[in-house]
Scaffold this active site. Sequence first.
Site, PDB file in Angstrom:
ATOM      1  N   LEU A 393      30.658  36.216  42.911  1.00  0.00           N
ATOM      2  CA  LEU A 393      30.725  35.854  41.509  1.00  0.00           C
ATOM      3  C   LEU A 393      29.623  34.895  41.051  1.00  0.00           C
ATOM      4  O   LEU A 393      29.771  34.223  40.049  1.00  0.00           O
ATOM      5  CB  LEU A 393      32.091  35.228  41.170  1.00  0.00           C
ATOM      6  N   CYS A 394      28.531  34.814  41.756  1.00  0.00           N
ATOM      7  CA  CYS A 394      27.432  33.938  41.321  1.00  0.00           C
ATOM      8  C   CYS A 394      27.886  32.492  41.189  1.00  0.00           C
ATOM      9  O   CYS A 394      27.486  31.789  40.267  1.00  0.00           O
ATOM     10  CB  CYS A 394      26.853  34.403  39.981  1.00  0.00           C
ATOM     11  N   ASN A 395      28.777  32.067  42.058  1.00  0.00           N
ATOM     12  CA  ASN A 395      29.239  30.690  41.980  1.00  0.00           C
ATOM     13  C   ASN A 395      29.406  30.140  43.400  1.00  0.00           C
ATOM     14  O   ASN A 395      30.523  30.033  43.920  1.00  0.00           O
ATOM     15  CB  ASN A 395      30.565  30.624  41.200  1.00  0.00           C
TER      16      ASN A 395
END
Length: 823
Positions: A393-395
């Site tokens: 999730l790009c986190n």
Amino acid sequence: MDDSKYDQYLEHMRLSEYPMLKGTTYLDHAGTTLYSKSLIDRFSADMIANHYGNPHSASSSSQNTSARIDTVRTSLLDLFHADPDEFDLVFVANATAGIKLVADAFRESEGGFWYGYHKDAHTSLVGVRELAASHRCFESDEDVERWLNDDHRQLESSQNRTGLFGYPAQSNMNGRRLPLHWPGQISSKAQRSGNSLYTLLDAAALVSTAPLKLSNTENAPDFTVLSLYKMFGFPDLGCLIVRKSSGGILRQRKYFGGGTVDMVVCVKEQWHARKSETLHDGFEDGTLPIHSILAVQSALEVHRETLGSLERISRHTTALAKQLLDGLESLQHGNKTSVCTIYSGGSTAYGNASAQGPIVSFNVQNAQGSWIGHTEVEKLASIKDIQLRTGGLCNPGGIASSLDLAPWEMRQNFSAGQRCGTDHDIMNGKPTGMIRVSLGAMSTSSDVRRFLEFVEEYFVEDDVSNTILPTPPPTPCTSRSFQVESLMVYPIKSCAGYRIPTGTPWYIRKEGLVWDREWCLIHRGTGAALSQKRYPKMALLRPAIDFTKGVLRVRYTGSTAGLQVIEVPLSEDPSLFDNADYKNQTARVCGDTITTRLYRSEELNMFFTDALGVDCQLARFPASGTTTSTRHAKAHLQKYQKQQREPHIPGSFPEMELKQGAGPTMLLSNESPILMMSRSSLNRLNEQIKLNGGKAVHAEVFRANIIIAEPYVTPPGDEEPYAEDTWHGMQIGCQYFRMLGSCRRCQMVCVDQDTAVKNEEPFTTLSKTRRFDGKVFFGQHSCHVPLANDLSPQSQNPTITVGDVVRPITSEDEVMEDAGILC
Ligand SMILES: *Cc1c(COP(=O)(O)O)cnc(C)c1O
């Protein structure tokens, strides 16, 4: 309209405004590109009625454009309650570009700059640290608060450096909303300590479902970035909102682009003067994305007319998220264990819009508490037309802390092959990513209901409500014999199979059946082999091998203009290929980089390009010995199979290690040289599909090479489905094969091989009946084991034939003894 009717209103409005959503449950609003019909209509009417020239001249069309761009700029400032006297707005490509612009300016600070960021930051915000002289990741809100209240410690560096603190207004991972009072506290900390300290607020996730008010200038962040497409779906544009009094530091940026300077001297002297009339003038490099900016006007109007205010969107989505959370939390297996582990980042704030946005992230566990891989959930969701996002999730910080992944574990997983978008969803017993359900402005309570029903149907193990009992793992082991029902090869990877004629002995090599997966289609742009998962029409390309003429004849049955046929010589005539020295022609197949030979013939390549609608080229991967690259099988025994096999007898032959690079060689198949399946297993599966109200599937969807069947018409109750799961090997005719492990399945088995149409079955039923350790399996990988007696014709040129007797081998010693040699 009161809130209670709003949901109903949306349900109705969606039908006409978002026709592309018909039949789908869209739960990926955090990365939304959902634009309404009215928006596109209004924008196109504007474009057709008016001429907007490039704003660099004095013509009337140019002036027209400039005036409109200024209006859009102030309308956007107005939307965020930002006083145009105090704030300016710079158009950028997206939130990420805004972050980079700020970072580029800070890096020019004397002695570099200090960068602090919150662990919930999006990857784009984390990346700033690479430009900083020193940086620190704040691991919690309390960590930030302590730092804010601690006046004694200067910035983390000894020098009086410039500092920047970056954080998201809302986590894109779990929707948690972070305090908006920090910027005010940071600027007063800066005043007290004499440091120059700034705040960069990433509002990209927040503003899609909540208002952002910059009306209190004192407490506002110095820099705020956001992506407009996440609010309106269109246009693809971002903004950087700058507090004018803090804008000076941006002017440290070294680069200047066209449109940002008043004068540049190049010849003999080097000098330039930045534009200084407005702040934004100095930072919008090159020609503005004019039409995107103009579209914002339509977007603002239509958004307001169809969805109302951001406050209303916030109330609506907050209520939905609570409904979703409560639903997921209440799901239990028959044994009362929870189905979902929710990663709310410590927030129990669902229902409170200032602390929590409409995102729920979680993973699923079975009744025994084992994790179900997020890719399994995603595969099933995609079949059910539920769109959501899973994975990292790009986190990075949020994922690591929620999943309790230590840096060494993440590095180890990376070394073991985990990448963004791969199947490595559970490694060493831990999830590597999560499932994110993200509600947006046009989500309704029926979306939430549908999603809850989906999780309940496929992941809750409750014998009473499930009509189908999971197939118990087969008991070892059968001694009954089977026979070869049919043999298939797939000459062109991912295209239709070729059925080997009955009575034809077919050669087997260590790479598999001859002519299997020897060709593939390579995407001209990316160099990757095409697959049916993305191009289902490949099923309609039907190769047949004609030994008399020496050609591979490929028919394309999907054309409306009648049947189309092309012939590819079976011989490896060098003049047919792109260049005589083919060593450097690399391509990618299932993550491996391989050397292939590309065909030169435009007629050939156009045939495939026209059929699939994608620019591609036919390539050949010759059998080993004629090329430098070799591929090795990746298949391995699954845990559930190991448990079913007898315990290992000390002193017996060791199990073959199948580490990557050490397994049997193969051509272009995905995981192993030969895939086998059993008719009895398929019959069982089809009974279950029919019980479920679905349509039975053909064996072709599984793309096996060897299909075995029980020799007599066996009454259904007497069949031995899935017996092959427990075999160590099999003897077919006088040839031996080693079983390498079960074949993991994805939604590609849902492509009907006759029509190229995607169905729900068999994956939905497989996932109810054949899920072990969170993964779905059907069929067995295998490889040929050469005979010890090297002199017999059957060992020099091994063959198998349809109708051959298949004898299960149920112990490891036997494979070795019988074959007498390792494969
Ligand atoms: C989406 C998102 C970004 C990145 O936005 P882009 O438009 O891809 O640049 C950054 N931060 C958060 C919190 C986001 O949700």
